[in-house]
Design a protein around this motif. Structure first.
Motif, short mmCIF file in Angstrom:
data_model
loop_
_atom_site.label_atom_id
_atom_site.label_comp_id
_atom_site.label_asym_id
_atom_site.label_seq_id
_atom_site.Cartn_x
_atom_site.Cartn_y
_atom_site.Cartn_z
N PRO A 88 0.81 -1.22 0.00
CA PRO A 88 0.00 0.00 0.00
C PRO A 88 0.84 1.27 0.00
O PRO A 88 1.46 1.64 0.99
CB PRO A 88 -0.81 -0.11 1.30
CG PRO A 88 -0.82 -1.57 1.62
CD PRO A 88 0.53 -2.07 1.18
N ASP A 89 0.85 1.96 -1.13
CA ASP A 89 1.66 3.16 -1.29
C ASP A 89 1.28 4.25 -0.29
O ASP A 89 2.13 4.99 0.20
CB ASP A 89 1.52 3.67 -2.73
CG ASP A 89 2.38 4.89 -3.01
OD1 ASP A 89 3.62 4.74 -3.02
OD2 ASP A 89 1.82 5.98 -3.21
N LYS A 90 0.01 4.35 0.02
CA LYS A 90 -0.47 5.42 0.90
C LYS A 90 -0.01 5.27 2.34
O LYS A 90 -0.20 6.19 3.15
CB LYS A 90 -1.99 5.51 0.84
CG LYS A 90 -2.52 6.01 -0.51
CD LYS A 90 -4.02 6.15 -0.49
CE LYS A 90 -4.54 6.67 -1.83
NZ LYS A 90 -6.02 6.80 -1.83
N LEU A 91 0.59 4.14 2.69
CA LEU A 91 1.10 3.98 4.05
C LEU A 91 2.22 4.96 4.35
O LEU A 91 2.51 5.25 5.52
CB LEU A 91 1.59 2.54 4.27
CG LEU A 91 0.51 1.48 4.44
CD1 LEU A 91 1.14 0.10 4.61
CD2 LEU A 91 -0.39 1.79 5.64
N GLU A 92 2.86 5.49 3.30
CA GLU A 92 3.92 6.48 3.50
C GLU A 92 3.38 7.74 4.15
O GLU A 92 4.15 8.56 4.66
CB GLU A 92 4.59 6.81 2.17
CG GLU A 92 5.57 5.76 1.68
CD GLU A 92 6.82 5.69 2.55
OE1 GLU A 92 7.45 6.73 2.78
OE2 GLU A 92 7.14 4.59 3.01
N ASP A 93 2.07 7.91 4.15
CA ASP A 93 1.46 9.09 4.78
C ASP A 93 1.36 8.95 6.29
O ASP A 93 0.98 9.90 6.98
CB ASP A 93 0.06 9.33 4.21
CG ASP A 93 0.08 9.69 2.73
OD1 ASP A 93 1.10 10.24 2.27
OD2 ASP A 93 -0.92 9.41 2.04
N PHE A 94 1.69 7.75 6.80
CA PHE A 94 1.52 7.49 8.23
C PHE A 94 2.85 7.20 8.91
O PHE A 94 3.67 6.41 8.40
CB PHE A 94 0.58 6.31 8.45
CG PHE A 94 -0.82 6.54 7.94
CD1 PHE A 94 -1.77 7.13 8.75
CD2 PHE A 94 -1.16 6.16 6.65
CE1 PHE A 94 -3.06 7.35 8.28
CE2 PHE A 94 -2.45 6.37 6.17
CZ PHE A 94 -3.40 6.97 6.99
N SER A 95 3.06 7.81 10.05
CA SER A 95 4.24 7.54 10.87
C SER A 95 4.22 6.09 11.34
O SER A 95 3.14 5.48 11.47
CB SER A 95 4.26 8.48 12.07
OG SER A 95 5.10 7.99 13.10
N LEU A 96 5.40 5.56 11.61
CA LEU A 96 5.49 4.21 12.16
C LEU A 96 4.85 4.13 13.54
O LEU A 96 4.59 3.04 14.05
CB LEU A 96 6.94 3.77 12.24
CG LEU A 96 7.69 3.61 10.90
CD1 LEU A 96 9.14 3.24 11.16
CD2 LEU A 96 7.02 2.56 10.04
N PHE A 97 4.59 5.28 14.15
CA PHE A 97 4.06 5.29 15.51
C PHE A 97 2.67 5.93 15.58
O PHE A 97 2.26 6.42 16.63
CB PHE A 97 5.03 6.01 16.44
CG PHE A 97 6.42 5.45 16.35
CD1 PHE A 97 6.72 4.21 16.88
CD2 PHE A 97 7.43 6.14 15.68
CE1 PHE A 97 7.99 3.67 16.76
CE2 PHE A 97 8.70 5.61 15.56
CZ PHE A 97 8.98 4.37 16.09
N ALA A 98 1.93 5.87 14.47
CA ALA A 98 0.59 6.45 14.41
C ALA A 98 -0.43 5.46 14.97
O ALA A 98 -1.38 5.06 14.29
CB ALA A 98 0.25 6.83 12.98
N PHE A 99 -0.25 5.05 16.24
CA PHE A 99 -1.10 4.04 16.83
C PHE A 99 -2.54 4.52 17.03
O PHE A 99 -3.45 3.71 17.20
CB PHE A 99 -0.53 3.58 18.17
CG PHE A 99 0.75 2.80 18.04
CD1 PHE A 99 0.72 1.47 17.64
CD2 PHE A 99 1.97 3.39 18.29
CE1 PHE A 99 1.89 0.74 17.50
CE2 PHE A 99 3.16 2.68 18.16
CZ PHE A 99 3.11 1.35 17.76
N GLY A 100 -2.74 5.83 17.00
CA GLY A 100 -4.08 6.37 17.19
C GLY A 100 -4.89 6.45 15.90
O GLY A 100 -6.02 6.95 15.91
#
Length: 264
Positions: free
Chosen positions: A222-234
């Motif tokens: 999923p290319d769009k995962l680059e929009d999320f930090s590795l620590f975006a647990f929320g």
């Protein structure tokens, strides 16, 4: 004459909070009728893979993730060997899955961890399960290492974040989900020390992944995962949806009809 049933493998990469995308992807694979005969996972992939191998559905894992605050499952400790340690997560996992060992799992699972004493990767597929899974999730400098059988282990992604080669020879078809796609980023997104460090880390991991990425028959990335930090647990809902949408697009019914023999 009936066609011989093939053996299907599933590879789940590491990616910290992006691991929620694995659950969305697995929801689609379930809808396609795909059931793996063996699973290989690293870090977040080991965590999701262990629950899936225990027989939990994507919906059950989603409900677990929503009610389980992962940030509250991390307890800050002295920064001698790491900043934090997992707190009560292993207890929650035991209660949720009802399993204690690899042998208790319904689907065979292989978990990759990094032995920092010997300086090598190791693969576990037997014995006590949860210490191995949490060791595979223990990002260096952030989480305390886990001691297993007198040896010190950290995140499996240090050596192999996408462990396709671990099970490639054991299956006829291999489906892989990679949470660290290599998408070009903008200069303005690299203005902080942490953003540069994170980008360099992911590029380094991606380079080590290249050989394994070529081993799968179907790659979900999923290319769009680059929009999320590795620590975006929320951001469970958003990350889950990215995994679901990309898998629905890539893992089409036509692909399964052309490449996989019915598992029914």
């Amino acid at each position: 004459m009936m066609k011989e049933k093939k053996k299907y493998g599933l590879v789940l990469s590491g990616g910290s909070a992006r691991g929620f995308a694995h659950i969305g992807a697995l929801k689609v694979l379930e809808q396609r009728g795909f059931v793996p005969d063996i699973i290989s996972g690293t870090s977040a992939g080991a965590l999701i893979g262990s629950m899936y191998a225990a027989g939990k559905s994507a919906d059950e894992m989603a409900a677990f993730a929503k009610r389980q605050s992962f940030m509250k499952s991390v307890k800050v400790g002295w920064p001698v060997k790491g900043l934090s340690r997992f707190h009560k997560l292993d207890t929650a996992l035991r209660k949720f899955t009802g399993v204690e060992t690899f042998e208790d799992l319904k689907i065979p699972l292989k978990v990759t961890v990094s032995n920092i004493e010997k300086g090598c990767e190791e693969v576990f597929d037997s014995g006590p399960l949860w210490d191995v899974v949490l060791a595979s999730c223990s990002i260096p400098m952030l989480f305390k290492p886990v001691v297993i059988n007198g040896m010190t282990y950290v995140d499996g992604g240090l050596f192999r974040n996408f462990p396709a080669s671990t099970i490639r020879q054991e299956c006829d078809y291999l489906v892989g989900i990679n949470l660290l796609p290599n998408r070009e980023v903008k200069r303005e997104d690299l203005e902080s020390i942490t953003s540069v460090a994170s980008r360099c880390f992911m590029l380094s991991v991606r380079t080590r992944n290249n050989g394994d990425l070529r081993l799968v028959d179907l790659l979900i990335e999923p290319d769009k995962l680059e929009d999320f930090s590795l620590f975006a647990f929320g951001k469970f809902e958003e990350i889950y949806q990215v995994g679901y949408d990309e898998t629905k697009k890539v893992a089409s019914p036509e692909w399964f009809a052309n490449h996989l023999i019915s598992q029914s």
